[in-house]
Write a protein that holds these residues in place. Structure first.
Motif, short mmCIF file in Angstrom:
data_model
loop_
_atom_site.label_atom_id
_atom_site.label_comp_id
_atom_site.label_asym_id
_atom_site.label_seq_id
_atom_site.Cartn_x
_atom_site.Cartn_y
_atom_site.Cartn_z
N ILE A 80 0.83 -1.20 0.00
CA ILE A 80 0.00 0.00 0.00
C ILE A 80 0.87 1.26 0.00
CG2 ILE A 80 -1.61 1.36 1.39
CD1 ILE A 80 -2.87 -1.31 2.29
N VAL A 81 1.86 1.28 0.88
CA VAL A 81 2.75 2.44 0.98
C VAL A 81 3.50 2.66 -0.33
CG1 VAL A 81 4.80 3.37 2.13
CG2 VAL A 81 2.99 2.31 3.49
N SER A 82 3.93 1.57 -0.96
CA SER A 82 4.65 1.66 -2.23
C SER A 82 3.75 2.27 -3.31
CB SER A 82 5.12 0.28 -2.67
OG SER A 82 5.75 0.33 -3.93
N ARG A 83 2.49 1.86 -3.34
CA ARG A 83 1.57 2.41 -4.34
C ARG A 83 1.28 3.89 -4.07
NH1 ARG A 83 -0.59 -3.05 -4.21
NH2 ARG A 83 -2.02 -2.58 -2.48
N LEU A 84 1.18 4.26 -2.80
CA LEU A 84 0.98 5.67 -2.47
C LEU A 84 2.17 6.52 -2.91
CD1 LEU A 84 -0.54 5.41 1.13
CD2 LEU A 84 -1.70 6.30 -0.89
N GLN A 85 3.38 6.00 -2.71
CA GLN A 85 4.58 6.75 -3.04
C GLN A 85 4.76 6.90 -4.55
OE1 GLN A 85 7.54 4.43 -0.98
NE2 GLN A 85 7.37 5.63 0.90
N SER A 86 4.29 5.92 -5.31
CA SER A 86 4.53 5.94 -6.76
C SER A 86 3.43 6.65 -7.55
CB SER A 86 4.67 4.50 -7.28
OG SER A 86 3.47 3.77 -7.07
N ASN A 87 2.34 7.00 -6.90
CA ASN A 87 1.23 7.66 -7.60
C ASN A 87 1.32 9.18 -7.39
OD1 ASN A 87 -1.17 8.63 -8.64
ND2 ASN A 87 -2.46 7.11 -7.62
N PRO A 88 1.59 9.96 -8.44
CA PRO A 88 1.70 11.41 -8.28
C PRO A 88 0.45 12.05 -7.68
CG PRO A 88 2.52 10.72 -10.42
CD PRO A 88 1.87 9.53 -9.82
N ASN A 116 -6.07 -5.42 11.10
CA ASN A 116 -5.15 -6.00 10.12
C ASN A 116 -5.93 -6.80 9.07
OD1 ASN A 116 -3.10 -4.93 11.62
ND2 ASN A 116 -2.36 -6.87 12.44
N GLU A 117 -6.96 -7.50 9.53
CA GLU A 117 -7.76 -8.31 8.61
C GLU A 117 -8.45 -7.44 7.55
OE1 GLU A 117 -6.66 -10.44 12.06
OE2 GLU A 117 -7.79 -8.54 11.93
N GLN A 118 -8.91 -6.27 7.96
CA GLN A 118 -9.54 -5.35 7.00
C GLN A 118 -8.53 -4.86 5.97
OE1 GLN A 118 -11.14 -2.62 9.93
NE2 GLN A 118 -13.24 -3.29 9.54
N LEU A 119 -7.32 -4.55 6.43
CA LEU A 119 -6.29 -4.09 5.50
C LEU A 119 -5.93 -5.17 4.49
CD1 LEU A 119 -3.71 -2.07 7.63
CD2 LEU A 119 -5.09 -1.22 5.73
N ILE A 120 -5.78 -6.39 4.97
CA ILE A 120 -5.44 -7.49 4.08
C ILE A 120 -6.55 -7.74 3.08
CG2 ILE A 120 -5.00 -9.99 4.01
CD1 ILE A 120 -3.64 -9.64 6.79
N ALA A 121 -7.81 -7.64 3.55
CA ALA A 121 -8.97 -7.89 2.68
C ALA A 121 -9.09 -6.86 1.57
CB ALA A 121 -10.24 -7.93 3.51
N MET A 122 -8.63 -5.63 1.82
CA MET A 122 -8.73 -4.57 0.80
C MET A 122 -8.04 -4.97 -0.49
SD MET A 122 -8.08 -1.11 3.06
CE MET A 122 -9.05 -0.77 4.53
N MET A 160 -8.14 4.72 -2.98
CA MET A 160 -8.76 3.43 -3.29
C MET A 160 -7.80 2.54 -4.07
SD MET A 160 -11.66 1.84 -2.73
CE MET A 160 -13.04 3.00 -2.62
N SER A 161 -7.08 3.12 -5.01
CA SER A 161 -6.13 2.36 -5.80
C SER A 161 -4.99 1.81 -4.93
CB SER A 161 -5.56 3.24 -6.92
OG SER A 161 -4.53 2.57 -7.62
N ALA A 162 -4.52 2.64 -4.00
CA ALA A 162 -3.44 2.19 -3.11
C ALA A 162 -3.88 1.02 -2.26
CB ALA A 162 -2.99 3.35 -2.22
N ALA A 163 -5.11 1.06 -1.78
CA ALA A 163 -5.61 0.00 -0.90
C ALA A 163 -5.88 -1.30 -1.63
CB ALA A 163 -6.87 0.48 -0.19
N THR A 164 -6.43 -1.19 -2.83
CA THR A 164 -6.87 -2.38 -3.56
C THR A 164 -5.87 -2.90 -4.58
OG1 THR A 164 -7.94 -1.04 -5.27
CG2 THR A 164 -9.28 -1.64 -3.33
#
Length: 242
Positions: A80-88, A116-122, A160-164
């Motif tokens: 998730i953090v990687s996707r947040l960092q790479s999305n302008p 944690n379960e909610q994060l994994i499910a995303m 939403m993109s970062a989470a999913t």
């Protein structure tokens, strides 16, 4: 020392007192002083340079407290953090003092109420579970034709993109109503002008659309109530646990 002439003189005067030693003695303290001054200067410069460039403190990774990098939740957080960092759009768009990355980190990753379960499910939510039907899309474009160009839409899509892990472009095309205040199937649907409402709408759309996709308890984790309408009211009045 006395000067040695090329030949002896007829009358030799007593040798004049040598001046070399007094001069050397006089110069010694000055030399020592200069050396000491240089030494102090070098020490001070070194210490000053050290103090001027302190080691930068490592910035904590949002959500790192949830589990180590080899755990399931740790891997989910890192993705998730990687996707947040790479999305302008997650870092360049600011609403009410927040970027999508900072709001997501504070309200979701570092929230003690989000499990944690909610994060994994995303990460397992498919695009089809979020996508709006064609009738809904038509209503959205009729009321807000430029919706996909709005900063609040891009902001919400970035979270939403970062989470999913769903591609932002595909997500924007499939759910153009993300970031709009109100609901497509009601008379109340508009692009909020105030940044406070924009930010709360972005976060509520994130939690409520994922709730609709099967992640139960996410509205309650962020807003204190699970019901869609009640959580939207809490969001609109500036409430929430973030």
């Amino acid at each position: 020392m006395s000067r040695i002439d090329s030949r002896p003189r007829a009358i030799s005067n007593p040798a004049a007192p040598t001046r070399a030693q007094p001069e050397a003695a006089a110069q010694q303290p000055a030399n020592v002083a200069r050396a000491t001054a240089v030494g102090h200067t070098q020490v001070n410069s070194f210490e000053g340079a050290t103090k001027a460039r302190p080691a930068a403190a490592a910035q904590p990774i949002p959500g790192a407290w949830r589990g180590g990098p080899d755990t399931e939740v740790g891997k989910a957080v890192r993705s998730i953090v990687s996707r947040l960092q790479s999305n302008p759009d997650a870092n360049n768009i600011t609403i009410k003092g927040d970027t999508a990355a900072s709001l997501f980190s504070r309200a979701i990753l570092d929230s003690k109420h989000v499990t944690n379960e909610q994060l994994i499910a995303m990460a397992n939510v498919p695009l089809e579970a979020l996508a709006s039907d064609e009738k809904t899309k038509a209503k959205v474009y009729k009321k807000v034709p430029n919706v996909r160009d709005l900063p609040v839409h891009k902001f919400t899509v970035a979270m939403m993109s970062a989470a999913t892990g769903i591609d932002p472009q595909k997500l924007s095309e499939a759910v153009p109503d993300l970031g709009l205040t109100g609901a497509p199937n009601t008379p109340l649907l508009y692009a909020a002008k105030g940044e406070g409402m924009q930010r709360s709408t972005a976060l509520h759309d994130f939690t409520d659309y994922l709730r609709g996709a099967g992640i139960k308890g996410l509205n309650k984790a962020v807003w204190g109530v699970e019901n869609r309408v009640l959580s939207a009211i809490v969001s609109a009045v500036g409430g929430g646990r973030y």
